[in-house]
Enzyme design. Structure first.
Site, PDB file in Angstrom:
ATOM      1  N   HIS A  15       0.839  -1.210   0.000  1.00  0.00           N
ATOM      2  CA  HIS A  15       0.000   0.000   0.000  1.00  0.00           C
ATOM      3  C   HIS A  15       0.874   1.261   0.000  1.00  0.00           C
ATOM      4  O   HIS A  15       0.628   2.210  -0.752  1.00  0.00           O
ATOM      5  CB  HIS A  15      -0.872   0.057   1.266  1.00  0.00           C
ATOM      6  CG  HIS A  15      -1.946  -0.980   1.348  1.00  0.00           C
ATOM      7  ND1 HIS A  15      -2.120  -1.780   2.452  1.00  0.00           N
ATOM      8  CD2 HIS A  15      -2.916  -1.340   0.470  1.00  0.00           C
ATOM      9  CE1 HIS A  15      -3.160  -2.579   2.258  1.00  0.00           C
ATOM     10  NE2 HIS A  15      -3.659  -2.337   1.065  1.00  0.00           N
ATOM     11  N   LYS A  50     -15.400  -7.704   4.069  1.00  0.00           N
ATOM     12  CA  LYS A  50     -14.329  -8.564   4.576  1.00  0.00           C
ATOM     13  C   LYS A  50     -14.317  -8.569   6.100  1.00  0.00           C
ATOM     14  O   LYS A  50     -14.607  -7.539   6.715  1.00  0.00           O
ATOM     15  CB  LYS A  50     -12.973  -8.039   4.099  1.00  0.00           C
ATOM     16  CG  LYS A  50     -12.733  -8.223   2.619  1.00  0.00           C
ATOM     17  CD  LYS A  50     -11.350  -7.706   2.264  1.00  0.00           C
ATOM     18  CE  LYS A  50     -11.105  -7.708   0.778  1.00  0.00           C
ATOM     19  NZ  LYS A  50      -9.858  -7.055   0.416  1.00  0.00           N
ATOM     20  N   ARG A  66      -2.189  -6.397  -8.536  1.00  0.00           N
ATOM     21  CA  ARG A  66      -1.167  -7.428  -8.327  1.00  0.00           C
ATOM     22  C   ARG A  66      -1.380  -8.634  -9.228  1.00  0.00           C
ATOM     23  O   ARG A  66      -0.498  -9.058  -9.933  1.00  0.00           O
ATOM     24  CB  ARG A  66      -1.204  -7.926  -6.868  1.00  0.00           C
ATOM     25  CG  ARG A  66      -0.647  -6.976  -5.856  1.00  0.00           C
ATOM     26  CD  ARG A  66      -1.167  -7.309  -4.486  1.00  0.00           C
ATOM     27  NE  ARG A  66      -2.606  -7.150  -4.453  1.00  0.00           N
ATOM     28  CZ  ARG A  66      -3.366  -7.257  -3.376  1.00  0.00           C
ATOM     29  NH1 ARG A  66      -2.831  -7.598  -2.231  1.00  0.00           N
ATOM     30  NH2 ARG A  66      -4.664  -7.071  -3.441  1.00  0.00           N
ATOM     31  N   SER A 110      -2.993  -7.735   2.704  1.00  0.00           N
ATOM     32  CA  SER A 110      -3.374  -7.637   4.120  1.00  0.00           C
ATOM     33  C   SER A 110      -3.806  -9.004   4.641  1.00  0.00           C
ATOM     34  O   SER A 110      -3.503  -9.379   5.779  1.00  0.00           O
ATOM     35  CB  SER A 110      -4.509  -6.627   4.292  1.00  0.00           C
ATOM     36  OG  SER A 110      -4.091  -5.352   3.901  1.00  0.00           O
TER      37      SER A 110
HETATM   38  P1  ADP Z   1      -9.846  -3.507  -0.848  1.00  0.00           P
HETATM   39  O1  ADP Z   1     -10.552  -4.320   0.197  1.00  0.00           O
HETATM   40  O2  ADP Z   1     -10.614  -2.290  -1.274  1.00  0.00           O
HETATM   41  O3  ADP Z   1      -9.311  -4.298  -2.000  1.00  0.00           O
HETATM   42  P2  ADP Z   1      -7.102  -3.377   0.158  1.00  0.00           P
HETATM   43  O4  ADP Z   1      -6.625  -2.674   1.390  1.00  0.00           O
HETATM   44  O5  ADP Z   1      -6.992  -4.855   0.137  1.00  0.00           O
HETATM   45  O6  ADP Z   1      -8.585  -2.875  -0.042  1.00  0.00           O
HETATM   46  O7  ADP Z   1      -6.346  -2.791  -1.103  1.00  0.00           O
HETATM   47  C1  ADP Z   1      -6.459  -1.444  -1.478  1.00  0.00           C
HETATM   48  C2  ADP Z   1      -5.824  -1.257  -2.835  1.00  0.00           C
HETATM   49  O8  ADP Z   1      -4.420  -1.474  -2.739  1.00  0.00           O
HETATM   50  C3  ADP Z   1      -6.324  -2.228  -3.902  1.00  0.00           C
HETATM   51  O9  ADP Z   1      -6.370  -1.547  -5.143  1.00  0.00           O
HETATM   52  C4  ADP Z   1      -5.251  -3.301  -3.928  1.00  0.00           C
HETATM   53  O10 ADP Z   1      -5.190  -3.932  -5.186  1.00  0.00           O
HETATM   54  C5  ADP Z   1      -4.020  -2.449  -3.673  1.00  0.00           C
HETATM   55  N1  ADP Z   1      -2.924  -3.237  -3.104  1.00  0.00           N
HETATM   56  C6  ADP Z   1      -2.923  -3.957  -1.974  1.00  0.00           C
HETATM   57  N2  ADP Z   1      -1.730  -4.567  -1.775  1.00  0.00           N
HETATM   58  C7  ADP Z   1      -0.941  -4.205  -2.820  1.00  0.00           C
HETATM   59  C8  ADP Z   1       0.402  -4.514  -3.221  1.00  0.00           C
HETATM   60  N3  ADP Z   1       1.165  -5.343  -2.518  1.00  0.00           N
HETATM   61  N4  ADP Z   1       0.859  -3.963  -4.367  1.00  0.00           N
HETATM   62  C9  ADP Z   1       0.054  -3.145  -5.111  1.00  0.00           C
HETATM   63  N5  ADP Z   1      -1.210  -2.823  -4.790  1.00  0.00           N
HETATM   64  C10 ADP Z   1      -1.713  -3.342  -3.667  1.00  0.00           C
END
Ligand code: ADP
Length: 163
Positions: free
Chosen positions: A19, A43, A92, A130
């Site tokens: 992030h 989630k 990803r 996460s």
């Molecule tokens: P959501 O539940 O909305 O997907 P996340 O916190 O899981 O929220 O992710 C928020 C954003 O960050 C999403 O667009 C996700 O694809 C991106 N993201 C999460 N981890 C990574 C990573 N390791 N590299 C690039 N983008 C990421």
């Protein structure tokens, strides 16, 4: 409307180096990024939205180009309130792509002016999510190098509190 501000929405449960990398690279394009912690996610979460906001505020302390906020309800409404039409998201995997495609279509339907900008993960962060972090920590593994040390410490404290 041309925007110098982008909203980076997500769960951030917890925030990872993946992030943080998207935020830093996003700032190469936008003047300011609003990290918007979503309240209404389906989630199962480890941290309450207020706790995630507090963590993110510590991670980006002193940064004038990063704002931390939460939002409830539709992203398009939130973007309108923040007077921007740019949404930043990370990609990803193919699974991410399918989900993001649907989300961006849904948002475009609700507001055709809204644009979602996607950034490819950096390969060193491509395996970080996460969900994976929570699994590793839950089973006693090390999350070093995947999240900021402050996040690692906060996860440990939360798991202890829950045990
Ligand atoms: P959501 O539940 O909305 O997907 P996340 O916190 O899981 O929220 O992710 C928020 C954003 O960050 C999403 O667009 C996700 O694809 C991106 N993201 C999460 N981890 C990574 C990573 N390791 N590299 C690039 N983008 C990421």
């Amino acid at each position: 409307m041309r925007s110098k501000v982008a909203i980076y929405p997500g769960s951030f449960d917890p925030p990872t180096f993946g992030h943080m990398n998207i935020v830093e690279r996003g700032l190469g394009i936008f003047e300011k990024i609003i990290i918007a912690v979503a309240h209404n996610t389906s989630k199962r979460s480890l941290f309450r939205p207020e706790e995630r906001v507090a963590l993110l505020k510590k991670l980006f302390k002193g940064r004038k180009d990063v704002e931390i906020d939460t939002f409830e309800g539709l992203l398009v409404e939130y973007a309108r309130r923040k007077k921007t039409n740019a949404i930043l998201r990370g990609l990803r995997t193919v699974a991410d792509y399918e989900y993001e495609l649907q989300m961006s279509f849904a948002n475009k339907n609700l507001d055709p002016k809204l644009e979602t900008i996607f950034m490819m993960t950096e390969s060193r962060f491509s395996h970080i999510s996460s969900t994976i972090i929570k699994e590793i920590a839950y089973f006693g593994g090390s999350v070093k190098g995947l999240v900021h040390p402050l996040v690692a410490k906060t996860i440990q404290a939360k798991l202890k509190e829950r045990a």
